[in-house]
Design an enzyme around this catalytic site. Sequence first.
Site, PDB file in Angstrom:
ATOM      1  N   GLU A  55      24.798  27.673  40.001  1.00 13.53           N
ATOM      2  CA  GLU A  55      24.356  28.229  38.742  1.00 13.53           C
ATOM      3  C   GLU A  55      25.206  27.312  37.686  1.00 13.53           C
ATOM      4  O   GLU A  55      24.463  27.459  36.325  1.00 13.53           O
ATOM      5  CB  GLU A  55      25.095  29.716  38.770  1.00 13.53           C
ATOM      6  CG  GLU A  55      24.593  30.574  39.765  1.00 13.53           C
ATOM      7  CD  GLU A  55      23.117  30.934  39.393  1.00 13.53           C
ATOM      8  OE1 GLU A  55      22.769  30.768  38.201  1.00 13.53           O
ATOM      9  OE2 GLU A  55      22.558  31.962  39.795  1.00 13.53           O
ATOM     10  N   LYS A  59      33.157  36.008  36.508  1.00 15.59           N
ATOM     11  CA  LYS A  59      33.381  37.395  36.362  1.00 15.59           C
ATOM     12  C   LYS A  59      32.948  37.874  37.851  1.00 15.59           C
ATOM     13  O   LYS A  59      32.166  37.829  38.296  1.00 15.59           O
ATOM     14  CB  LYS A  59      32.332  37.931  35.260  1.00 15.59           C
ATOM     15  CG  LYS A  59      32.387  39.158  35.181  1.00 15.59           C
ATOM     16  CD  LYS A  59      31.213  39.850  34.281  1.00 15.59           C
ATOM     17  CE  LYS A  59      31.449  41.349  34.153  1.00 15.59           C
ATOM     18  NZ  LYS A  59      30.332  41.848  33.269  1.00 15.59           N
ATOM     19  N   TYR A 110      40.481  43.508  28.686  1.00 16.35           N
ATOM     20  CA  TYR A 110      41.013  44.768  28.026  1.00 16.35           C
ATOM     21  C   TYR A 110      42.453  44.976  27.613  1.00 16.35           C
ATOM     22  O   TYR A 110      43.054  45.619  26.809  1.00 16.35           O
ATOM     23  CB  TYR A 110      40.305  45.878  28.909  1.00 16.35           C
ATOM     24  CG  TYR A 110      38.973  46.093  29.258  1.00 16.35           C
ATOM     25  CD1 TYR A 110      38.101  46.358  28.315  1.00 16.35           C
ATOM     26  CD2 TYR A 110      38.828  45.254  30.245  1.00 16.35           C
ATOM     27  CE1 TYR A 110      36.884  46.437  28.371  1.00 16.35           C
ATOM     28  CE2 TYR A 110      37.309  45.412  30.819  1.00 16.35           C
ATOM     29  CZ  TYR A 110      36.371  45.901  29.849  1.00 16.35           C
ATOM     30  OH  TYR A 110      34.994  45.647  30.184  1.00 16.35           O
ATOM     31  N   LYS A 119      22.588  45.716  42.416  1.00 18.90           N
ATOM     32  CA  LYS A 119      22.445  44.568  41.544  1.00 18.90           C
ATOM     33  C   LYS A 119      22.446  43.571  42.364  1.00 18.90           C
ATOM     34  O   LYS A 119      22.655  42.287  41.832  1.00 18.90           O
ATOM     35  CB  LYS A 119      23.381  44.626  40.174  1.00 18.90           C
ATOM     36  CG  LYS A 119      23.169  45.728  39.341  1.00 18.90           C
ATOM     37  CD  LYS A 119      23.957  45.517  37.970  1.00 18.90           C
ATOM     38  CE  LYS A 119      23.583  46.888  37.044  1.00 18.90           C
ATOM     39  NZ  LYS A 119      24.238  46.526  35.838  1.00 18.90           N
ATOM     40  N   ARG A 157      30.975  50.907  33.852  1.00 21.77           N
ATOM     41  CA  ARG A 157      29.598  51.635  33.898  1.00 21.77           C
ATOM     42  C   ARG A 157      29.891  53.176  33.624  1.00 21.77           C
ATOM     43  O   ARG A 157      29.020  53.899  32.906  1.00 21.77           O
ATOM     44  CB  ARG A 157      29.094  51.370  35.368  1.00 21.77           C
ATOM     45  CG  ARG A 157      28.517  50.108  35.529  1.00 21.77           C
ATOM     46  CD  ARG A 157      27.943  49.958  37.033  1.00 21.77           C
ATOM     47  NE  ARG A 157      27.666  48.438  37.419  1.00 21.77           N
ATOM     48  CZ  ARG A 157      27.452  48.050  38.594  1.00 21.77           C
ATOM     49  NH1 ARG A 157      27.229  48.707  39.502  1.00 21.77           N
ATOM     50  NH2 ARG A 157      27.100  46.683  38.807  1.00 21.77           N
ATOM     51  N   SER A 170      36.844  45.621  34.053  1.00 22.25           N
ATOM     52  CA  SER A 170      37.404  46.991  34.017  1.00 22.25           C
ATOM     53  C   SER A 170      38.142  47.415  35.108  1.00 22.25           C
ATOM     54  O   SER A 170      39.320  47.966  34.928  1.00 22.25           O
ATOM     55  CB  SER A 170      35.977  47.904  33.627  1.00 22.25           C
ATOM     56  OG  SER A 170      35.216  47.760  34.625  1.00 22.25           O
ATOM     57  N   LYS A 185      28.391  35.578  38.036  1.00 26.30           N
ATOM     58  CA  LYS A 185      28.664  36.771  37.834  1.00 26.30           C
ATOM     59  C   LYS A 185      28.217  37.556  39.233  1.00 26.30           C
ATOM     60  O   LYS A 185      27.123  37.464  39.631  1.00 26.30           O
ATOM     61  CB  LYS A 185      27.755  37.591  36.771  1.00 26.30           C
ATOM     62  CG  LYS A 185      28.002  39.063  36.586  1.00 26.30           C
ATOM     63  CD  LYS A 185      27.454  39.605  35.510  1.00 26.30           C
ATOM     64  CE  LYS A 185      27.548  41.262  35.349  1.00 26.30           C
ATOM     65  NZ  LYS A 185      26.803  41.780  34.274  1.00 26.30           N
TER      66      LYS A 185
HETATM   67  C1  PBG Z   1      26.063  44.538  32.263  1.00 28.27           C
HETATM   68  C2  PBG Z   1      27.566  44.285  32.468  1.00 28.27           C
HETATM   69  C3  PBG Z   1      28.419  44.747  33.093  1.00 28.27           C
HETATM   70  C4  PBG Z   1      29.810  44.398  32.782  1.00 28.27           C
HETATM   71  C5  PBG Z   1      29.720  43.705  31.700  1.00 28.27           C
HETATM   72  N1  PBG Z   1      28.418  43.398  31.212  1.00 28.27           N
HETATM   73  C6  PBG Z   1      28.284  45.614  34.413  1.00 28.27           C
HETATM   74  C7  PBG Z   1      27.154  45.276  35.245  1.00 28.27           C
HETATM   75  O1  PBG Z   1      27.043  44.176  35.445  1.00 28.27           O
HETATM   76  O2  PBG Z   1      26.983  46.510  36.150  1.00 28.27           O
HETATM   77  C8  PBG Z   1      31.244  44.712  33.421  1.00 28.27           C
HETATM   78  C9  PBG Z   1      32.405  44.657  32.573  1.00 28.27           C
HETATM   79  C10 PBG Z   1      33.631  45.214  33.262  1.00 28.27           C
HETATM   80  O3  PBG Z   1      33.487  45.753  34.334  1.00 28.27           O
HETATM   81  O4  PBG Z   1      34.733  45.148  32.383  1.00 28.27           O
HETATM   82  N2  PBG Z   1      25.284  43.508  31.965  1.00 28.27           N
END
Ligand code: PBG
Length: 328
Positions: A236, A251, A316, A220, A208, A277, A198
């Site tokens: 990982e 992701k 989505y 992050k 968010r 997203s 991720k």
């Molecule tokens: C947080 C989480 C995030 C997403 C899924 N779980 C956002 C982040 O890490 O800040 C993002 C998913 C998306 O953007 O569609 N644990």
Amino acid sequence: MLPTHRPRRNRKSEVIRDMVQETRLTTHDFIFPLFLIEGQNQKLEVKSMPGIYRFTADRIVEEVGQCVELGIRTFAPFPSINDSLKDRLAKESANPEGLYLKAVADLKRQFPGIVIMTDVAMDPYSSDGHDGVVDAESGEILNDATLEVLGQMALAQARAGADIIGPSDMMDGRVAWIRRVLDENAFQHVSIMSYTAKYASAFYGPFRDALDSAPKKGDKKSYQMNPANKREALRELALDEAEGADMVMIKPALSYLDVIHAVKENTHLPVTAYNVSGEYAMVKAAAQNGWLDGEKTMMEVLTSIKRAGADAILTYFAKEAAAVLRRG
Ligand code: PBG
């Protein structure tokens, strides 16, 4: 000299093109994320994600019903929690009477055939907006203190009926930790789909906004991966496999197709990708402006993620793409 080899012969009619097509999407490939909000009888569109809504628990039922009707069977709910319920240790995340766990239990009761993948990370419940425990003085994200919280969260989700636990937090050692907690509590049958690679991505912006879960301070980058790195994803992967993950995830998806491919070449586990997203928002924005054909772009995006090596896709677009596939 005229060509003797003519690849175009394999493209000369729709029937032949269909016959030699290498990658085919089906509705079974999709996992549909759902946004839950507190309250009653609300369905609010996410501004930066046209066509995607935030539902109160009572209204999510009709949405899932429509999806099931279209053949979608796997769902990944995420909660938007009132600020008053957030704290440093994300305690609300293990509350069986809270919005999220009640909704999960409820959906499993109403739709016994569906699979629910729950999200394990502190951010929706954390007053700091981070996926881990924040040290009050240094601002550091404390890995091992977070594991304790994640284990309790995962256990509460399993008790609520989650089929798959999806740790999205990127703390070290969390797959092994969660597996142990689940097994010690007789949840051997509950799967773990690890967010293996991720990345610290700008593409999470609309998510968010939808959940009001952005970090209050900092970013992050000390836990999510550097977008410049691919070999690190394989490290990982090796750890998640050794720790007992059942499925792995990359992701975001679109800017990381090479990572999806590399992970697929290096594991026998099912590989999934999260078409996040921001990737959804880009296509929708361009389509709304008349700059792209939204439907064709959507199908091309999803097909490319599968071609790169994803066995399943969190997206989505699931509902819309399922409708297109049904139409044929
Ligand atoms: C947080 C989480 C995030 C997403 C899924 N779980 C956002 C982040 O890490 O800040 C993002 C998913 C998306 O953007 O569609 N644990």
